[in-house]
Design a protein around this motif. Structure first.
Motif, PDB file in Angstrom:
ATOM      1  N   ARG A  78      26.035   7.026  -9.833  1.00 54.43           N
ATOM      2  CA  ARG A  78      27.020   5.970  -9.816  1.00 54.43           C
ATOM      3  C   ARG A  78      26.135   4.780  -9.729  1.00 54.43           C
ATOM      4  NH1 ARG A  78      31.401   5.161  -5.380  1.00 54.43           N
ATOM      5  NH2 ARG A  78      31.644   7.429  -5.362  1.00 54.43           N
ATOM      6  N   ARG A  79      25.284   4.716  -8.822  1.00 57.61           N
ATOM      7  CA  ARG A  79      24.289   3.649  -8.389  1.00 57.61           C
ATOM      8  C   ARG A  79      23.276   4.258  -7.884  1.00 57.61           C
ATOM      9  NH1 ARG A  79      26.602  -1.153  -4.570  1.00 57.61           N
ATOM     10  NH2 ARG A  79      24.937  -2.304  -5.662  1.00 57.61           N
ATOM     11  N   PHE A  80      22.056   3.483  -8.426  1.00 52.36           N
ATOM     12  CA  PHE A  80      20.624   3.851  -7.854  1.00 52.36           C
ATOM     13  C   PHE A  80      20.147   2.567  -7.595  1.00 52.36           C
ATOM     14  CE2 PHE A  80      16.516   4.951  -7.331  1.00 52.36           C
ATOM     15  CZ  PHE A  80      16.514   6.484  -6.916  1.00 52.36           C
ATOM     16  N   ILE A  81      19.701   2.270  -6.331  1.00 53.14           N
ATOM     17  CA  ILE A  81      19.172   0.902  -5.911  1.00 53.14           C
ATOM     18  C   ILE A  81      17.541   1.061  -5.642  1.00 53.14           C
ATOM     19  CG2 ILE A  81      19.209  -0.980  -4.380  1.00 53.14           C
ATOM     20  CD1 ILE A  81      22.390  -0.266  -4.005  1.00 53.14           C
ATOM     21  N   ALA A  82      16.697   0.538  -6.284  1.00 50.18           N
ATOM     22  CA  ALA A  82      15.343   0.709  -5.773  1.00 50.18           C
ATOM     23  C   ALA A  82      14.746  -0.588  -5.520  1.00 50.18           C
ATOM     24  CB  ALA A  82      14.578   1.116  -7.075  1.00 50.18           C
ATOM     25  N   LEU A  83      14.459  -0.648  -4.059  1.00 49.61           N
ATOM     26  CA  LEU A  83      13.623  -1.720  -3.796  1.00 49.61           C
ATOM     27  C   LEU A  83      12.184  -1.362  -3.438  1.00 49.61           C
ATOM     28  CD1 LEU A  83      14.521  -4.382  -0.794  1.00 49.61           C
ATOM     29  CD2 LEU A  83      12.216  -3.218  -0.887  1.00 49.61           C
ATOM     30  N   ASP A  84      11.277  -2.015  -4.216  1.00 46.22           N
ATOM     31  CA  ASP A  84      10.013  -1.879  -3.851  1.00 46.22           C
ATOM     32  C   ASP A  84       9.294  -3.086  -3.292  1.00 46.22           C
ATOM     33  OD1 ASP A  84       8.849   0.818  -5.243  1.00 46.22           O
ATOM     34  OD2 ASP A  84      10.393   0.191  -6.513  1.00 46.22           O
ATOM     35  N   ASP A  85       8.298  -2.718  -2.818  1.00 46.08           N
ATOM     36  CA  ASP A  85       7.195  -3.784  -2.055  1.00 46.08           C
ATOM     37  C   ASP A  85       5.644  -3.229  -2.360  1.00 46.08           C
ATOM     38  OD1 ASP A  85       5.590  -5.328  -0.493  1.00 46.08           O
ATOM     39  OD2 ASP A  85       7.209  -5.729   0.673  1.00 46.08           O
ATOM     40  N   CYS A  86       5.397  -4.135  -3.467  1.00 42.35           N
ATOM     41  CA  CYS A  86       4.084  -3.467  -4.015  1.00 42.35           C
ATOM     42  C   CYS A  86       3.058  -4.702  -3.502  1.00 42.35           C
ATOM     43  CB  CYS A  86       4.070  -3.369  -5.327  1.00 42.35           C
ATOM     44  SG  CYS A  86       4.617  -4.755  -6.363  1.00 42.35           S
TER      45      CYS A  86
ATOM     46  N   ALA B  43     -20.123 -12.553 -15.011  1.00 44.74           N
ATOM     47  CA  ALA B  43     -20.502 -11.724 -13.746  1.00 44.74           C
ATOM     48  C   ALA B  43     -19.644 -10.174 -13.577  1.00 44.74           C
ATOM     49  CB  ALA B  43     -19.605 -12.429 -12.537  1.00 44.74           C
ATOM     50  N   VAL B  44     -20.542  -9.719 -12.979  1.00 50.15           N
ATOM     51  CA  VAL B  44     -19.952  -8.091 -12.984  1.00 50.15           C
ATOM     52  C   VAL B  44     -19.563  -7.835 -11.601  1.00 50.15           C
ATOM     53  CG1 VAL B  44     -20.565  -5.649 -13.196  1.00 50.15           C
ATOM     54  CG2 VAL B  44     -21.510  -7.472 -14.707  1.00 50.15           C
ATOM     55  N   HIS B  45     -18.501  -6.972 -11.185  1.00 54.11           N
ATOM     56  CA  HIS B  45     -18.230  -6.756  -9.887  1.00 54.11           C
ATOM     57  C   HIS B  45     -17.775  -5.201  -9.627  1.00 54.11           C
ATOM     58  CE1 HIS B  45     -17.919  -7.768  -5.529  1.00 54.11           C
ATOM     59  NE2 HIS B  45     -16.989  -6.682  -5.729  1.00 54.11           N
ATOM     60  N   TYR B  46     -18.665  -4.538  -8.823  1.00 56.06           N
ATOM     61  CA  TYR B  46     -18.072  -3.211  -8.553  1.00 56.06           C
ATOM     62  C   TYR B  46     -17.575  -3.140  -7.108  1.00 56.06           C
ATOM     63  CZ  TYR B  46     -20.789  -1.165 -12.598  1.00 56.06           C
ATOM     64  OH  TYR B  46     -21.069  -0.749 -13.791  1.00 56.06           O
ATOM     65  N   TYR B  47     -16.209  -2.708  -6.993  1.00 51.40           N
ATOM     66  CA  TYR B  47     -15.396  -2.726  -5.954  1.00 51.40           C
ATOM     67  C   TYR B  47     -15.073  -1.440  -5.227  1.00 51.40           C
ATOM     68  CZ  TYR B  47     -11.610  -4.304  -2.835  1.00 51.40           C
ATOM     69  OH  TYR B  47     -10.946  -4.588  -1.787  1.00 51.40           O
ATOM     70  N   ASP B  48     -15.821  -1.509  -4.228  1.00 48.64           N
ATOM     71  CA  ASP B  48     -15.728  -0.195  -3.114  1.00 48.64           C
ATOM     72  C   ASP B  48     -14.380  -0.589  -2.250  1.00 48.64           C
ATOM     73  OD1 ASP B  48     -15.430   2.164  -2.033  1.00 48.64           O
ATOM     74  OD2 ASP B  48     -17.814   1.624  -1.260  1.00 48.64           O
ATOM     75  N   PRO B  49     -13.088  -0.200  -2.333  1.00 47.46           N
ATOM     76  CA  PRO B  49     -12.080  -0.531  -1.400  1.00 47.46           C
ATOM     77  C   PRO B  49     -12.469  -0.248   0.134  1.00 47.46           C
ATOM     78  CG  PRO B  49     -11.293   1.175  -2.909  1.00 47.46           C
ATOM     79  CD  PRO B  49     -12.714   0.698  -3.316  1.00 47.46           C
ATOM     80  N   PRO B  50     -12.197  -1.275   0.853  1.00 49.08           N
ATOM     81  CA  PRO B  50     -12.324  -0.982   2.378  1.00 49.08           C
ATOM     82  C   PRO B  50     -11.141   0.249   2.800  1.00 49.08           C
ATOM     83  CG  PRO B  50     -11.351  -3.007   2.167  1.00 49.08           C
ATOM     84  CD  PRO B  50     -11.743  -2.624   0.666  1.00 49.08           C
ATOM     85  N   ASN B  51     -10.271   0.118   2.242  1.00 52.50           N
ATOM     86  CA  ASN B  51      -9.250   1.047   2.646  1.00 52.50           C
ATOM     87  C   ASN B  51      -8.234   1.181   1.446  1.00 52.50           C
ATOM     88  OD1 ASN B  51      -7.157   2.492   4.159  1.00 52.50           O
ATOM     89  ND2 ASN B  51      -6.332   0.790   5.171  1.00 52.50           N
ATOM     90  N   PHE B  52      -7.140   2.278   1.667  1.00 51.35           N
ATOM     91  CA  PHE B  52      -6.219   2.456   0.443  1.00 51.35           C
ATOM     92  C   PHE B  52      -5.308   1.233   0.711  1.00 51.35           C
ATOM     93  CE2 PHE B  52      -7.630   6.727   1.741  1.00 51.35           C
ATOM     94  CZ  PHE B  52      -7.936   7.294   0.405  1.00 51.35           C
ATOM     95  N   THR B  53      -4.319   1.101  -0.221  1.00 51.12           N
ATOM     96  CA  THR B  53      -3.180   0.358   0.127  1.00 51.12           C
ATOM     97  C   THR B  53      -1.783   1.088   0.229  1.00 51.12           C
ATOM     98  OG1 THR B  53      -2.773  -0.150  -2.382  1.00 51.12           O
ATOM     99  CG2 THR B  53      -4.208  -1.432  -1.389  1.00 51.12           C
ATOM    100  N   TYR B  54      -1.003   0.380   0.787  1.00 53.61           N
ATOM    101  CA  TYR B  54       0.163   1.365   1.172  1.00 53.61           C
ATOM    102  C   TYR B  54       1.530   0.828   0.555  1.00 53.61           C
ATOM    103  CZ  TYR B  54      -3.214   3.810   3.931  1.00 53.61           C
ATOM    104  OH  TYR B  54      -4.047   4.696   4.266  1.00 53.61           O
ATOM    105  N   PRO B  55       1.873   0.697  -0.647  1.00 55.63           N
ATOM    106  CA  PRO B  55       2.973   0.241  -1.083  1.00 55.63           C
ATOM    107  C   PRO B  55       4.266   0.950  -0.638  1.00 55.63           C
ATOM    108  CG  PRO B  55       1.801   0.969  -2.816  1.00 55.63           C
ATOM    109  CD  PRO B  55       0.860   1.431  -1.768  1.00 55.63           C
ATOM    110  N   PHE B  56       5.407   0.649  -0.347  1.00 53.42           N
ATOM    111  CA  PHE B  56       6.637   1.325   0.054  1.00 53.42           C
ATOM    112  C   PHE B  56       7.907   1.006  -0.724  1.00 53.42           C
ATOM    113  CE2 PHE B  56       8.941  -2.019   2.450  1.00 53.42           C
ATOM    114  CZ  PHE B  56       7.628  -3.150   2.791  1.00 53.42           C
TER     115      PHE B  56
END
Lengths: 805, 182
Positions: free
Chosen positions: A672-680, A640-653
């Protein structure tokens, strides 16, 4: 679906599908030095190209004498703009709707601009011959500052645009003006400011930096004069777009142009553009009928191929006395250098900068970005971010700190007060972005708890109360929202091609598979993670799924890898292509088991007959049948082949927190400290996510603490070698503490949002906010990156905080 | 990259001797370490070259020198040098030099104001060391200049006007030039 049995658990694990920290398939070759990069390509009869570059930033070319170079043994050709003119290739269109000189045509516009090329038997002869090309220049006044460039008396930089009162993005108001781009509601914003009880404003400068990938840019162009076919190996993040551009420029049909991106040693936006060196190598190969290799050295890379940022920003916030933001107004003067060669979607000359309302619910907003020509190299790409999102996040995250300081509010509290609330999603921003999903308050609490935030503030207060304290303490927060996955083709295109992406999957008779994508990995681990998506969707083990990218003759058309778009766009194409195969597989399974499709349950790697798990067909069984035992009338094969045209951007934070200590005697800054919380959103491979975050944070640290491209008044770039340009090693890099929440994207087939750029976007303002926070008790509201020890020490002196040693 | 220099160097020779050297572009070039005049085009135009090393950057500039003015009355020279190095650097120097009498008879002061502009690789690599290296080169230049001036025959008018110089002192000035010639 049946609950997985014990055996099911084993089968699930065997797939190494989504959610597993599958080891990177790329590393076996990379850690053994067996990667295959452009400079490893050796074609029979290959010649080498070197470039004669201008030492001056602005000058008229009086003459070019190539006789001495041509007389050198081993030199095949020396080409200048005059030689390219008959082919109409001395100028080329840029992705931003401007034109750029391929070789300087009568004038040079920036230091190290390409003036002539030399083709020789080997690289050494080419380099020697390049020095033998004598160029006579007449110096012209140099303009480095974009504000100076817009003054009425400023010299005309682009004489080729004389009389053009409009450009690709509207009216031009001055001979060095490129465009003025606006977004938002000016009237509503003005109204909000007019009635606001509290307003703050801040000017800030985000200096010019360079992505500086370890592998520089380069290509090997090989034109076959008999077949009329052009093959070019190139370090490109977007090989299909390059093919289209090359075809348009050269007139060679796109079907006879083959672009191959082999292994790439990092891109970070630097390898999106089509550079003069590529065009020259291709022209030289066509003219000479031999393969021509061109690979930049480090100085050429930092000096001439796409830079990032160089935004002079004025931000204003309107708020209530208790810190609720009511409006944002932004004005930017963007230094685009000599040619507008930004790589943004066509309709957005300032990229997606208008994401600058950030994670906050701001009712009214307006922004204006003015693009300006100066005597600097062109570029303006996104350095590990989606189209100017880094600048946008820097602006809003700095502004919210400025407002907090003015109101005497805690910098965490003011953010929580203004966050878009979970129940507001999908949320439409004042600039019209529709944020898909988010839960900022939960993530914020998780980070503040982990950091022990109140205790940190108490420690900072105690430190400030002690005049003999040896160190200042700074606490920086950055609570960012990105906009990635460009993009919906109704909004986003490059050269008129919609920004979809694609996937083609073929299942072989014995149940293994090959998948090809329009993207191209440069360290992201696509060969690992893409297989995991297919494994989960189709029940085929990741280990037997080959992922191929980068060859335009085999891969389906795609827009490439940048702007964190691979997972949001190509990842979706993969899932949907797999689902097409899954639907056909179900039909075949029903045929083999002699039941109706509706009587089947999918379980990990097989279809079971409902209620009788002993009757099943695995995907491997189905693959075999697809080539010999199909339902009547069904087309053989399983692909199969699929061309995906996204309906919207995504918004990671993400929610980032940095604690640092500044030595009051030396200006040295210790994180001293670097805390990185990511939601992808949905996490495909936690180990790779972790690695991407470490890489992005480290690059963010580099930008904030040391990377800079300083120019003197004559346009000399003072800092284009790795003696000056800061690349952190394990010695300088702080320890990173990572964390995550999972808020899937509701519109993405697997809920994934993209991650690799978030840590870069989020960490830079976090470092800046931490350093400035350390000074905030003295009334400092802004300092300009990079925060090198010397510059920080100067600030300590300026604010009476320096301790004498 | 632009560096402005404003320097005064003592010269162990009389103003007349010093001026004899300063008014002769070939002699001036001869005092500059690594520099030479290769061709004289006319009364005021010359071609020359100079080799300089600044930190990791080495450049061999070849270019033109133009005497913009040469004023005997005020003993003032203004020259403009412009050159390019094939590896991608350019340099220009606008120099105003005058000779003033020294505090003691038989000595003088070489006063120079120069605006030096360098571009290209030389500026990129050597920029941060330009001032220090310029100081060093100019000091060498001034030493050579002083020695060369001292070796000039004392103009007759000056001999008559000035106190006779003790033999030993004149001789003492000589050896300075000898190692340079060696």
């Amino acid at each position: 679906m049946n609950a997985p049995t014990d055996k099911g658990v084993e089968r699930l694990a065997a797939l190494q599908g989504m959610g597993e920290s599958r080891l990177r398939k790329e590393d076996a070759r990379f850690i053994q030095g067996k990667g295959h990069y452009v400079d490893d390509i050796q074609l029979p009869g290959q010649l080498h190209m070197d470039i004669v570059r201008s030492p001056l930033a602005h000058a008229r070319i009086k003459s070019i004498d190539k006789s001495a170079a041509l007389a050198m043994p081993g030199v095949h050709a020396v080409l200048t703009a005059n030689d390219l003119k008959p082919l109409k290739l001395h100028w080329m269109p840029t992705l931003a709707g401007d034109v750029a000189a391929v070789l300087a045509d009568e004038k040079v516009h920036f230091q190290m601009q390409e003036v002539a090329i030399v083709i020789a038997d080997d690289r050494y002869i080419a380099a020697d011959a390049a020095e033998a090309v004598i160029v006579d220049y007449e110096e012209l006044p140099v303009v480095i500052d974009p504000y100076e460039a817009l003054k009425p008396e400023a010299p005309v930089l682009r004489e080729d645009l004389a009389g053009k009162t409009s450009g690709a993005h509207g009216a031009r108001e001055h001979h060095n003006h490129i465009f003025t781009w606006t977004a938002g509601d000016a009237d509503a914003t003005a109204q909000a400011f007019a009635t606001a009880p509290v307003t703050v404003s801040q000017h800030m400068f985000y200096p010019r930096v360079h992505p500086c990938p370890l592998e520089t840019c380069g290509c090997v162009a090989s034109f076959d004069p008999i077949r009329g076919e052009l093959t070019t190996y190139i370090t490109s993040q977007a090989p299909h777009v390059v093919r289209t551009v090359v075809s348009m420029l050269s007139g060679i049909p796109e079907s006879k142009v083959r672009i191959i991106s082999p292994d790439i040693g990092g891109g970070f936006g630097n390898k999106v553009g089509v550079y003069p060196g590529y065009v020259c190598a291709i022209v030289a190969s066509i003219v000479l009928g031999k393969p021509v290799k061109w690979v930049e050295d480090r100085i050429e890379n930092i000096s001439t191929t796409a830079f990032a940022r160089d935004y002079h920003m004025d931000g204003e916030l309107a708020a209530t006395p208790d810190g609720k933001i009511t409006a944002l107004r932004v004005k930017v003067v963007a230094d685009h250098g000599a040619f507008d060669a930004c790589a943004d979607p066509t309709k957005f000359p300032a990229g997606l900068f208008h994401i600058c309302t950030g994670s906050y619910d701001i009712a009214a907003a307006h922004c204006e970005v003015k693009g300006v020509y100066t005597n600097k190299a062109p570029g303006g790409v996104a350095y590990r971010c989606s189209f100017r999102v880094t600048e946008a996040v820097y602006l809003i995250e700095r502004m919210i700190d400025v407002l907090a300081q003015k109101l005497g509010l805690d910098k965490a509290v003011i953010r929580e007060k203004n966050f878009i609330r979970k129940e507001q999603f999908p949320y439409t921003s004042a600039f019209g972005f529709e944020y898909d999903s988010g839960d900022y308050h939960t993530a914020m609490k998780q980070v503040l708890d982990k950091a022990g935030y109140p205790a940190l503030r108490a420690e900072q207060a105690a430190r400030r109360a002690d005049p003999n304290a040896t160190h200042l303490m700074g606490i920086g927060l950055c609570t960012f929202t990105e906009v990635v996955g460009a993009g919906p083709s109704k909004m986003c295109d490059i050269l008129g091609v919609g920004m979809f992406d694609s996937c083609e999957i073929r299942i072989h008779p014995t149940g293994s598979a090959i998948a090809r994508m329009g993207t191209i990995t440069q360290g992201q681990g696509h060969q690992t993670t893409y297989a995991q998506i297919i494994a989960t969707e189709l029940g085929i083990g990741s280990e037997v799924i080959q992922v191929e990218e980068g060859d335009t003759s085999t891969a389906p058309y795609g827009l490439g890898t940048y702007g964190s778009r691979s997972t949001p766009v190509a990842g979706a194409a993969i899932a949907l292509a797999a689902r097409k195969i899954h639907a056909k597989a179900r039909k075949i399974a029903a045929h083999l088991l002699e039941v109706g499709e509706a009587d089947l349950d999918w379980e990990i790697d097989r279809f079971n007959v409902k209620g009788d798990a002993s009757r099943f067909k695995t995907m491997k069984d189905i693959a075999w049948a697809a080539y010999n035992n199909l339902p009547a009338g069904m087309e053989p094969g399983l692909e199969a082949v699929h061309y995906y045209d996204p309906p919207n951007f995504t918004y990671p934070f993400g929610i980032y927190l940095c604690v640092l200590d500044i030595d009051r005697a030396t200006g040295e800054t210790q994180v001293r400290r670097f805390i990185a919380l990511d939601d992808c959103g949905t996490r495909i491979n936690p180990m790779i996510i972790e690695g991407q975050i470490h890489g992005g944070l480290t690059e963010g640290f580099a930008v904030a603490m040391g990377q800079q491209m300083p120019f003197d008044a004559q346009g000399n770039l003072l800092g284009n070698t790795l003696m000056d340009y800061f690349l952190p090693t394990a010695v300088e890099t702080p320890k990173w503490e990572t964390d995550h929440t999972v808020t899937p994207s509701p519109h993405h087939p697997i809920g994934a949002k993209g991650v690799a750029e978030s840590p870069h976007v989020g960490s830079i303002p976090c470092f800046a906010n931490a350093v400035i926070d350390a000074f905030s008790h003295t009334g400092v509201t802004d300092l300009t990156m990079p925060f090198t020890s010397y510059r920080v020490w100067q600030q300590l002196k300026a604010h009476g905080l320096a301790l004498e040693v | 990259m632009e560096v402005s220099l404003d320097k005064r160097y003592p010269v162990a020779a009389s103003p007349a001797q010093a001026w004899t050297v300063l008014r002769d572009v070939r002699a001036v070039a001869g005092c500059m370490p690594g520099a030479a005049i290769t061709e004289q085009l006319d009364d005021t135009h010359y071609k020359g070259n100079v080799k300089v090393k600044v930190g990791p950057a080495t450049a061999a500039f070849a270019g033109d020198i133009e005497v913009l003015s040469l004023d005997e009355a005020t003993q003032r020279l203004n020259l403009l040098g412009k050159g390019a190095d094939r590896a991608g650097s350019t340099a220009a120097m606008d120099l105003v030099a005058t000779v003033e009498p020294g505090e003691t008879p038989g000595t003088s002061v070489l006063v120079g104001q120069a605006k030096v502009t360098v571009n290209g690789k030389f500026a990129q690599f050597g920029g941060r060391m330009m001032v220090q290296v310029s100081d060093m080169i100019l000091q060498q230049f001034a030493d050579n200049f002083s020695a060369t001036a001292a070796a000039q025959p004392v103009p007759e008018a000056e001999v008559a006007a000035a106190q006779p110089l003790p033999e030993a002192e004149t001789v003492a000035a000589q050896p300075v030039t000898e190692p340079k010639a060696a």
